[in-house]
Scaffold this active site. Structure first.
Site, PDB file in Angstrom:
ATOM      1  N   LEU A  73       0.827  -1.198   0.000  1.00  0.00           N
ATOM      2  CA  LEU A  73       0.000   0.000   0.000  1.00  0.00           C
ATOM      3  C   LEU A  73       0.869   1.258   0.000  1.00  0.00           C
ATOM      4  O   LEU A  73       1.789   1.371   0.794  1.00  0.00           O
ATOM      5  CB  LEU A  73      -0.874  -0.026   1.269  1.00  0.00           C
ATOM      6  CG  LEU A  73      -1.871   1.099   1.406  1.00  0.00           C
ATOM      7  CD1 LEU A  73      -2.895   1.055   0.305  1.00  0.00           C
ATOM      8  CD2 LEU A  73      -2.539   1.033   2.774  1.00  0.00           C
ATOM      9  N   ASP A  74       0.576   2.169  -0.891  1.00  0.00           N
ATOM     10  CA  ASP A  74       1.280   3.456  -0.989  1.00  0.00           C
ATOM     11  C   ASP A  74       2.759   3.303  -1.347  1.00  0.00           C
ATOM     12  O   ASP A  74       3.530   4.241  -1.179  1.00  0.00           O
ATOM     13  CB  ASP A  74       1.174   4.265   0.322  1.00  0.00           C
ATOM     14  CG  ASP A  74      -0.254   4.592   0.687  1.00  0.00           C
ATOM     15  OD1 ASP A  74      -1.149   4.426  -0.164  1.00  0.00           O
ATOM     16  OD2 ASP A  74      -0.487   5.017   1.830  1.00  0.00           O
ATOM     17  N   GLU A  75       3.162   2.143  -1.825  1.00  0.00           N
ATOM     18  CA  GLU A  75       4.588   1.916  -2.094  1.00  0.00           C
ATOM     19  C   GLU A  75       4.864   1.601  -3.553  1.00  0.00           C
ATOM     20  O   GLU A  75       6.004   1.302  -3.917  1.00  0.00           O
ATOM     21  CB  GLU A  75       5.122   0.770  -1.215  1.00  0.00           C
ATOM     22  CG  GLU A  75       5.116   1.034   0.270  1.00  0.00           C
ATOM     23  CD  GLU A  75       6.136   2.080   0.700  1.00  0.00           C
ATOM     24  OE1 GLU A  75       7.064   2.368  -0.080  1.00  0.00           O
ATOM     25  OE2 GLU A  75       5.983   2.614   1.801  1.00  0.00           O
TER      26      GLU A  75
END
Lengths: 277, 277, 277, 277
Positions: free
Chosen positions: A221-223
């Site tokens: 997530l978000d990476e």
């Protein structure tokens, strides 16, 4: 005279530009633009070549494949408009921007459908003559909801999924069906303010700039690989909700610009980064 | 292993990239970066190729020249630091910025000398162990003054002259001695506010943005090929002198960035425009 | 006619602007600029009032204090140049920028001294006729080193300490001696990339923008009130060291702008945020 | 509790802030934000005061008028949404942006109608349930066409007219009916490239930045008070039509931001300039 774009990604080696461009020349394909990049730490070679000419001789691709290293990812893409499905929750600004830009011709993509876990954005979508599917998550667990979403989405055979402020986290299963094919807009300047309520976090920290990040979705997530980021200045006059309001402009601009680069085949994924040629 | 940069400018023709890169490859010169541009309206081809290898075989250049169209401008430049002479009048900010950036290593150029038509900037220059020449214009007509300037300047055999807020107009004779070798910073966003006192003009017009322009000097005042421009926002709070003060930051940044591009051989001149590869 | 600036910070209450400006008017002090801000969540009132007139009547301040709430922080500052001491390690760019801007008059501050834990920047500093103190940290523990630093620093009675790429963490004891008086430049867009080697972190994450943050130093490392932030775009062509090089321009510009706001008395601290009027 | 905004414009005089804010305080009107500006060269005072409280006592305005200089322009505006009529020709992007922003709530204005001298934008407008009027200029002289336009426009009693890429020059008669009430978007960074085909002019000049300007329309074409300007970078890769395409984003953003400032009563006109508080 046709136009196509040759995308080459392989291990770097001497003479790659000469080999590729010579084969193009031998096949009477004129190079309109050529951009290459070698990532030295990883030894990866990337090249994007816009070509013009007659592509009907199959020997062109055969010659290329014979000349390039075995591990090469090589694609020859024509200029057909890419097809996207947009996923939304409740906020209109990112969806609206894409709809308007496809309408006025400044974004060259076909919006096949919009799928929302609320029904709020049906009217806006249908005004642009695009089908809207409401797939509520209520009463469903994450897997069940995603399954229903995928049933709707998969019928469109989209090139890319665009999360235009779709506020639910996707499972690895879902992401695995569209590897490097899902583009998300995150409402912060990643990696600052990872996680929930980034504008509130930004307000609490007293930052003087806020931003937005468009990235490919991966299991982390978000990476995922970042495609585009931009920022705007804020100051003490901004409440958290003022920041959110101001941020909407950045979000939609960043998402549209990232999408434009992706659908025009400018974006390579290299590990957890992008190379944009 | 040496590094050199090949700069090619000629009439466009099929296969130019393939020909040039193949010759590099045959001579075991590895391409680190390659950028090309074709200006379609004029049919001009520009390519900048960073090479690494052994350059001692004269056949490399001979092969290139045999393969390229006759009108080609082709240069193979090594990575020797370029030498500049800076011309100034009274204002310190652009000169100071270049001196500091050469001192801290962020601008890779040798300042051979500073020449001023006032003596104000001697101390600043000499603190950086650079010779300062004061060539007053008082009592001299334009030609006489330029003659004295050139006597001082020419002894340094500079690659480029940099007008760092040198506030006198140069004659065609002077400019003719350094064709596309003189870089000026103009204190406006050209072509707005051509001529004298641009900040006063900007103030009178009530603009919301002011800028600066770095350009090569030609015989047409303020009309030479633009290398770099940038702007900053202003508002009703700015008097004309506030604008001038705020503009200094833009001026020096634009000039330094333009200079950096020029001395690193990124800038081609194409008519009254630049192509920056 | 003198010019002074009245800075008021207190709990918000009805009529504060009217009360303060009326007292100014009664004392024939003309308001040149007035800026106020109420932070609603905390109920704090901030006002900055530039005044012109005769300030010799002590009743002015007495009248103000009688009219304002008891907890008020009220300062009347004259236009004397602030005195700073700059702390450095090895990098020249931030120091050089401040030295040059004080030299050319674009930053209105007195650099009383430069103190470094290496001797590298002595020559640059002394060229501007400013004393340089080399206080090595070698063989000393943190407390011992800071004690020696403070002995040197304190003799100058500086209004502010500026950490111009001073690469050592300060203890709470040190910070406690200069509360909200120490300005640091952090080489990232905080809160992204807190901690060591932010450019390497930025490179590893593949961000498309890098930034810098000027903030007051508090006991919480990288968590003090942010004064100014700015960013520049980067792309896949930038190595970690290219990012560091490109970042230097942002760092020095952000630090200079933050310093300018602070020494011109525009900056209030409100909790862990700043209000800039 | 109501909210209103007090806008004051008069000759500067001592004590104006104190007088106005004291009267507000006496009438129990709380000041939420207050911004003032004195233009020293012209001696004009501008103040914008956001107030909260009960406005039913007529003595408030009477007290204000008694305290202020006779020439004062003083308005107390409530928070009713402003009504605009948008004039268009063929291009959709500026119209579309305003329609979408009013739809998603990021621009707080009522679009009463859209009037075009072509019928192209009818469908887009009607999709947002807004009346579209096609008033062809064919076969009419300028006065006749404007007369027909005004018949349509005037029925809406709009607060402002917005020229969203309306490509016809307005006569003094037309402008005189809406003094400082007509907002235009000019597709260049004024005063650069005044007149026709600014993107072609920009291309021919080889500029590295293009921009857009929102301004009030006056009798002097392209010379009215500037409200907002912004720019984007371009380079040698941009053809004139690429610049026009890229410029559309700037145009619509600049127009929307200018419009937002105007309808929220932040913009004063001062001669041929604006003061934005």
């Amino acid at each position: 005279m046709e136009k196509k774009t040759l995308l080459t990604h392989c291990t770097d080696a001497p003479g790659l530009i000469a080999k590729i461009t010579s084969i193009c020349y031998q096949h009477k394909l004129n190079i309109i633009h050529n951009n290459e990049f070698v990532d030295n730490p990883t030894g990866q070679f990337f090249m994007r070549t816009e070509l013009e000419g007659q592509f009907d001789d199959p020997a062109f691709l055969a010659d290329l494949d014979a000349a390039l290293p075995p591990c090469t990812t090589r694609r020859l893409v024509d200029s057909t408009r890419k097809k996207i499905v947009i996923l939304v929750t409740k906020e209109a600004h990112c969806l609206g921007d894409i709809l308007m830009k496809t309408y006025d011709g400044s974004l060259d993509v076909e919006v096949a459908a919009v799928v929302g876990n609320y029904d709020n954005l049906r009217q806006l979508t249908e005004r642009f003559d695009i089908p809207y599917h409401f797939v509520s998550h209520e009463g469903l667990n994450r897997q069940e909801h995603e399954q229903k979403m995928l049933e709707v989405i998969n019928q469109y055979q989209a090139d890319y999924l665009v999360l235009a402020k779709y506020m639910r986290v996707l499972t690895a299963d879902f992401v695995g069906q569209y590897p490097h094919k899902i583009i998300n807009i995150h409402h912060s300047f990643l990696p600052a303010f990872i996680g929930a309520r980034p504008y509130q976090q930004a307000y609490d920290r007293g930052v003087k700039i806020i931003g937005a990040t468009a990235h490919f979705v991966t299991n982390d997530l978000d990476e995922g690989p970042i495609i585009k980021q931009d920022v705007i200045p804020v100051d003490h006059n901004f409440s958290a909700s003022d920041m959110a309001q101001a941020g909407r402009d950045v979000e939609k601009n960043v998402l549209s610009k990232a999408l434009s680069k992706v659908v025009d085949d400018h974006v390579f994924v290299s590990g957890n980064k992008t190379v944009i040629l």
